[in-house]
Design a protein around this motif. Structure first.
Motif, PDB file in Angstrom:
ATOM      1  N   LEU A  96      11.894  15.972   8.011  1.00 16.84           N
ATOM      2  CA  LEU A  96      11.928  15.374   9.071  1.00 16.84           C
ATOM      3  C   LEU A  96      13.071  15.257  10.141  1.00 16.84           C
ATOM      4  CD1 LEU A  96      11.001  13.221   6.102  1.00 16.84           C
ATOM      5  CD2 LEU A  96       9.482  12.304   7.830  1.00 16.84           C
ATOM      6  N   ILE A  97      12.735  15.478  11.220  1.00 20.18           N
ATOM      7  CA  ILE A  97      13.547  14.873  12.442  1.00 20.18           C
ATOM      8  C   ILE A  97      13.061  13.962  13.142  1.00 20.18           C
ATOM      9  CG2 ILE A  97      13.747  17.692  13.350  1.00 20.18           C
ATOM     10  CD1 ILE A  97      12.179  17.510  14.998  1.00 20.18           C
ATOM     11  N   ALA A  98      14.139  13.377  14.045  1.00 26.18           N
ATOM     12  CA  ALA A  98      14.018  12.388  14.804  1.00 26.18           C
ATOM     13  C   ALA A  98      15.298  11.799  15.508  1.00 26.18           C
ATOM     14  CB  ALA A  98      13.568  10.441  13.639  1.00 26.18           C
ATOM     15  N   PRO A  99      15.327  11.473  16.460  1.00 25.10           N
ATOM     16  CA  PRO A  99      16.771  11.041  17.657  1.00 25.10           C
ATOM     17  C   PRO A  99      17.480  10.358  17.073  1.00 25.10           C
ATOM     18  CG  PRO A  99      14.140  10.036  18.255  1.00 25.10           C
ATOM     19  CD  PRO A  99      13.856  10.718  17.068  1.00 25.10           C
ATOM     20  N   ASP A 100      17.378   9.620  15.373  1.00 25.28           N
ATOM     21  CA  ASP A 100      18.615   8.973  15.622  1.00 25.28           C
ATOM     22  C   ASP A 100      19.018   9.626  13.884  1.00 25.28           C
ATOM     23  OD1 ASP A 100      18.964   7.279  16.953  1.00 25.28           O
ATOM     24  OD2 ASP A 100      17.151   6.667  16.771  1.00 25.28           O
ATOM     25  N   LYS A 101      19.372   9.119  13.102  1.00 21.62           N
ATOM     26  CA  LYS A 101      20.208  10.162  12.135  1.00 21.62           C
ATOM     27  C   LYS A 101      19.222   9.123  11.112  1.00 21.62           C
ATOM     28  CE  LYS A 101      24.286  11.173   8.425  1.00 21.62           C
ATOM     29  NZ  LYS A 101      25.168  11.136   8.827  1.00 21.62           N
ATOM     30  N   LEU A 102      18.587   9.528  10.627  1.00 23.32           N
ATOM     31  CA  LEU A 102      17.599   8.227   9.728  1.00 23.32           C
ATOM     32  C   LEU A 102      18.119   7.627   8.687  1.00 23.32           C
ATOM     33  CD1 LEU A 102      14.177  10.538   9.076  1.00 23.32           C
ATOM     34  CD2 LEU A 102      14.571   8.686  10.134  1.00 23.32           C
ATOM     35  N   ARG A 103      19.369   8.830   7.800  1.00 24.47           N
ATOM     36  CA  ARG A 103      19.797   8.074   6.004  1.00 24.47           C
ATOM     37  C   ARG A 103      20.657   6.745   7.272  1.00 24.47           C
ATOM     38  NH1 ARG A 103      21.351  10.769   1.689  1.00 24.47           N
ATOM     39  NH2 ARG A 103      20.487  12.855   1.690  1.00 24.47           N
ATOM     40  N   GLU A 104      21.029   7.167   8.237  1.00 24.66           N
ATOM     41  CA  GLU A 104      22.327   5.139   8.430  1.00 24.66           C
ATOM     42  C   GLU A 104      21.055   4.552   9.503  1.00 24.66           C
ATOM     43  OE1 GLU A 104      24.583   6.547  11.775  1.00 24.66           O
ATOM     44  OE2 GLU A 104      25.778   7.810  10.223  1.00 24.66           O
ATOM     45  N   GLU A 105      19.436   4.945  10.011  1.00 22.82           N
ATOM     46  CA  GLU A 105      19.177   3.861  10.020  1.00 22.82           C
ATOM     47  C   GLU A 105      17.939   3.263   9.428  1.00 22.82           C
ATOM     48  OE1 GLU A 105      18.235   3.408  13.255  1.00 22.82           O
ATOM     49  OE2 GLU A 105      20.035   4.058  14.180  1.00 22.82           O
ATOM     50  N   LEU A 106      18.308   3.663   8.002  1.00 22.52           N
ATOM     51  CA  LEU A 106      17.258   3.238   7.321  1.00 22.52           C
ATOM     52  C   LEU A 106      18.421   3.233   6.026  1.00 22.52           C
ATOM     53  CD1 LEU A 106      14.249   5.237   7.021  1.00 22.52           C
ATOM     54  CD2 LEU A 106      13.737   2.742   8.232  1.00 22.52           C
ATOM     55  N   ALA A 107      19.770   2.967   5.720  1.00 20.20           N
ATOM     56  CA  ALA A 107      20.290   2.795   5.125  1.00 20.20           C
ATOM     57  C   ALA A 107      19.574   4.007   3.730  1.00 20.20           C
ATOM     58  CB  ALA A 107      20.407   1.316   4.584  1.00 20.20           C
ATOM     59  N   LEU A 108      19.513   4.864   3.677  1.00 19.54           N
ATOM     60  CA  LEU A 108      19.285   5.454   2.788  1.00 19.54           C
ATOM     61  C   LEU A 108      20.308   6.841   2.076  1.00 19.54           C
ATOM     62  CD1 LEU A 108      16.174   7.099   4.714  1.00 19.54           C
ATOM     63  CD2 LEU A 108      15.750   5.703   3.477  1.00 19.54           C
ATOM     64  N   GLU A 109      19.953   6.985   0.246  1.00 22.39           N
ATOM     65  CA  GLU A 109      20.894   7.781   0.199  1.00 22.39           C
ATOM     66  C   GLU A 109      20.073   8.626  -0.740  1.00 22.39           C
ATOM     67  OE1 GLU A 109      23.428   5.461  -2.564  1.00 22.39           O
ATOM     68  OE2 GLU A 109      24.882   4.265  -0.818  1.00 22.39           O
ATOM     69  N   ASP A 110      20.627   9.704  -0.918  1.00 24.47           N
ATOM     70  CA  ASP A 110      20.095  10.732  -2.187  1.00 24.47           C
ATOM     71  C   ASP A 110      19.334   9.688  -3.753  1.00 24.47           C
ATOM     72  OD1 ASP A 110      21.033  13.681  -0.502  1.00 24.47           O
ATOM     73  OD2 ASP A 110      22.522  13.401  -2.055  1.00 24.47           O
ATOM     74  N   ASP A 111      18.330  10.495  -3.840  1.00 24.03           N
ATOM     75  CA  ASP A 111      17.930   9.738  -4.399  1.00 24.03           C
ATOM     76  C   ASP A 111      16.762   8.555  -3.893  1.00 24.03           C
ATOM     77  OD1 ASP A 111      17.910  11.458  -6.783  1.00 24.03           O
ATOM     78  OD2 ASP A 111      19.925  10.757  -7.052  1.00 24.03           O
ATOM     79  N   THR A 112      17.054   8.161  -3.035  1.00 20.28           N
ATOM     80  CA  THR A 112      16.341   6.479  -2.912  1.00 20.28           C
ATOM     81  C   THR A 112      14.960   6.997  -2.023  1.00 20.28           C
ATOM     82  OG1 THR A 112      18.436   5.682  -1.565  1.00 20.28           O
ATOM     83  CG2 THR A 112      16.304   5.036  -0.799  1.00 20.28           C
ATOM     84  N   GLU A 113      13.789   6.093  -2.841  1.00 19.72           N
ATOM     85  CA  GLU A 113      13.181   6.395  -2.473  1.00 19.72           C
ATOM     86  C   GLU A 113      11.867   6.234  -0.639  1.00 19.72           C
ATOM     87  OE1 GLU A 113       8.313   4.356  -4.198  1.00 19.72           O
ATOM     88  OE2 GLU A 113       9.832   5.488  -5.680  1.00 19.72           O
ATOM     89  N   VAL A 114      11.310   7.366  -0.435  1.00 24.49           N
ATOM     90  CA  VAL A 114      11.179   6.450   0.926  1.00 24.49           C
ATOM     91  C   VAL A 114       9.288   7.110   0.929  1.00 24.49           C
ATOM     92  CG1 VAL A 114      12.883   7.289   2.199  1.00 24.49           C
ATOM     93  CG2 VAL A 114      11.907   8.640   1.292  1.00 24.49           C
ATOM     94  N   THR A 115       8.855   6.506   1.704  1.00 26.31           N
ATOM     95  CA  THR A 115       7.346   6.523   2.154  1.00 26.31           C
ATOM     96  C   THR A 115       7.122   6.699   3.474  1.00 26.31           C
ATOM     97  OG1 THR A 115       6.101   4.771   0.728  1.00 26.31           O
ATOM     98  CG2 THR A 115       4.986   5.735   2.667  1.00 26.31           C
ATOM     99  N   VAL A 116       6.712   8.229   3.870  1.00 27.63           N
ATOM    100  CA  VAL A 116       6.287   9.079   4.900  1.00 27.63           C
ATOM    101  C   VAL A 116       4.888   8.605   5.908  1.00 27.63           C
ATOM    102  CG1 VAL A 116       6.247  11.269   6.246  1.00 27.63           C
ATOM    103  CG2 VAL A 116       8.439  10.540   4.272  1.00 27.63           C
ATOM    104  N   HIS A 117       4.401   8.065   6.867  1.00 25.70           N
ATOM    105  CA  HIS A 117       3.245   8.008   6.468  1.00 25.70           C
ATOM    106  C   HIS A 117       2.532   9.092   7.868  1.00 25.70           C
ATOM    107  CE1 HIS A 117       2.946   4.573   4.853  1.00 25.70           C
ATOM    108  NE2 HIS A 117       3.531   4.153   5.667  1.00 25.70           N
ATOM    109  N   VAL A 118       2.370  10.306   7.431  1.00 20.34           N
ATOM    110  CA  VAL A 118       2.009  11.019   8.577  1.00 20.34           C
ATOM    111  C   VAL A 118       1.090  11.439   9.637  1.00 20.34           C
ATOM    112  CG1 VAL A 118       1.596  14.410   8.944  1.00 20.34           C
ATOM    113  CG2 VAL A 118       3.391  13.202   7.421  1.00 20.34           C
ATOM    114  N   GLY A 119       0.983  11.495  10.973  1.00 17.38           N
ATOM    115  CA  GLY A 119       0.177  11.202  11.675  1.00 17.38           C
ATOM    116  C   GLY A 119      -0.494   9.219  12.537  1.00 17.38           C
ATOM    117  N   GLU A 120       0.925   9.029  12.320  1.00 19.25           N
ATOM    118  CA  GLU A 120       1.218   7.699  12.883  1.00 19.25           C
ATOM    119  C   GLU A 120       1.850   7.549  13.596  1.00 19.25           C
ATOM    120  OE1 GLU A 120       2.141   4.899  10.484  1.00 19.25           O
ATOM    121  OE2 GLU A 120       0.506   4.165   8.977  1.00 19.25           O
TER     122      GLU A 120
END
Length: 231
Positions: free
Chosen positions: A207-231
Motif C-alpha cells: 500500500l502507498i499513501a501520502p503519509d507514512k501509514l505506520r505512523e498514522e495508524l501506530a502500526l508495527e510488525d505483526d499488527t493486524e489491519v483491515t484493508v477495504h479495497v475499492g473504498e
C-alpha cells in the motif's frame, strides 16, 4: 490481472466457461470440436479457433489424442473465470468493495526505491492526486483474504504506465483506492499498488499513501489491519 484476459474476447470466455462445466478446472477433460461446437451453437472451425486462442493466451493446456483433445484450464484461465464471476457478483450484490485482513510485515526496501523514481512519481501525482510517502506498507494476508483477493480483478484499477530512462525499462503498475483500518482508526487516502511483474505473491499487499501509514495508524510488525479495497 486484467491484461491476462484482454487477449481473448467474450466468445472465448464463453468457451472457457463450457470447458469448466465439463470438469476442465479439476482434471484433464477430453472434448471434441464437434461436441463443443454443438454446445456453443457454432461451427467446428469456430470451436477449433476458440480453443487455439485460449491456448495462445495461456488460459488452457491441451493435448491432441485419438478421441479428441485433453484440456486443462490453467491458473490464468481460472483467474479469468473468477474475474467474470466477480463482475456478476458486483451486478447482483451491488457491493464493489473487497475487504481483506492481514498483519503488517517489513518489506525488502524496494518499494521506497521504485516509488521515488520520477517516471512513477509524476504519474502518482497526476492520477492518484498525491505524492506518495517514499515507502510501502506491506501486509501478509490471512488465508481467507488470499482467496478473496481475486475479487480485486473485478474492480477497475488506476493504471500507471511503464516508462524507460537511459539505463533500463520499468514496467506498468496498477493502483486500487483503499481504506486501511486498525484499532478503530481509519486512513482513507491509500492505494493498493501491484506492479505487473512483482516478487510478491497473492498472499501479500503493498500500500502507498501520502503519509507514512505506520505512523498514522501506530502500526508495527505483526499488527493486524483491515484493508477495504475499492473504498
Amino acid at each position: 490481472m486484467a491484461e491476462q484476459v484482454a487477449s481473448v474476447g467474450p466468445a472465448e470466455l464463453a468457451t472457457l466457461k463450457h470447458l469448466a462445466l465439463e470438469g476442465a478446472l479439476d482434471a484433464r477433460t477430453t472434448v471434441t470440436c464437434a461436441a463443443l461446437a454443438a454446445r456453443l451453437d457454432a461451427s467446428n472451425q469456430t470451436a477449433s479457433r476458440r480453443l487455439q486462442r485460449l491456448e495462445d493466451a495461456d488460459l488452457i493446456d491441451r493435448e491432441i489424442v485419438g478421441d479428441g483433445q485433453r484440456i486443462t484450464i490453467t491458473e490464468a484461465g481460472e483467474r479469468a473465470l473468477r474475474r467474470e464471476y466477480e463482475l456478476l457478483r458486483r451486478v447482483f450484490e451491488r457491493d464493489s468493495a473487497v475487504t481483506l485482513t492481514g498483519v503488517v510485515t517489513s518489506g525488502m526496501g524496494e518499494g521506497r526505491h521504485y516509488i521515488s523514481l520520477s517516471g512513477y512519481k509524476r504519474q502518482f501525482i497526476d492520477r492518484l492526486g498525491y505524492e506518495p510517502f517514499p515507502g510501502t506498507l506491506n501486509v501478509d494476508l490471512d488465508d481467507a483474504s488470499v482467496e478473496a483477493r481475486a475479487r480485486m480483478d473485478a474492480l477497475d484499477p488506476v493504471r500507471i504506465d511503464g516508462w524507460e530512462d537511459d539505463e533500463r525499462t520499468y514496467g506498468p503498475a496498477f493502483c486500487w483506492p483503499a481504506t486501511v483500518e486498525h484499532d478503530g482508526q481509519r486512513y482513507e487516502e491509500a492505494h493498493v499498488v501491484a506492479p505487473e511483474r512483482t516478487h510478491h505473491g497473492a498472499d501479500q499487499l503493498e500500500l502507498i499513501a501520502p503519509d507514512k501509514l505506520r505512523e498514522e495508524l501506530a502500526l508495527e510488525d505483526d499488527t493486524e489491519v483491515t484493508v477495504h479495497v475499492g473504498e
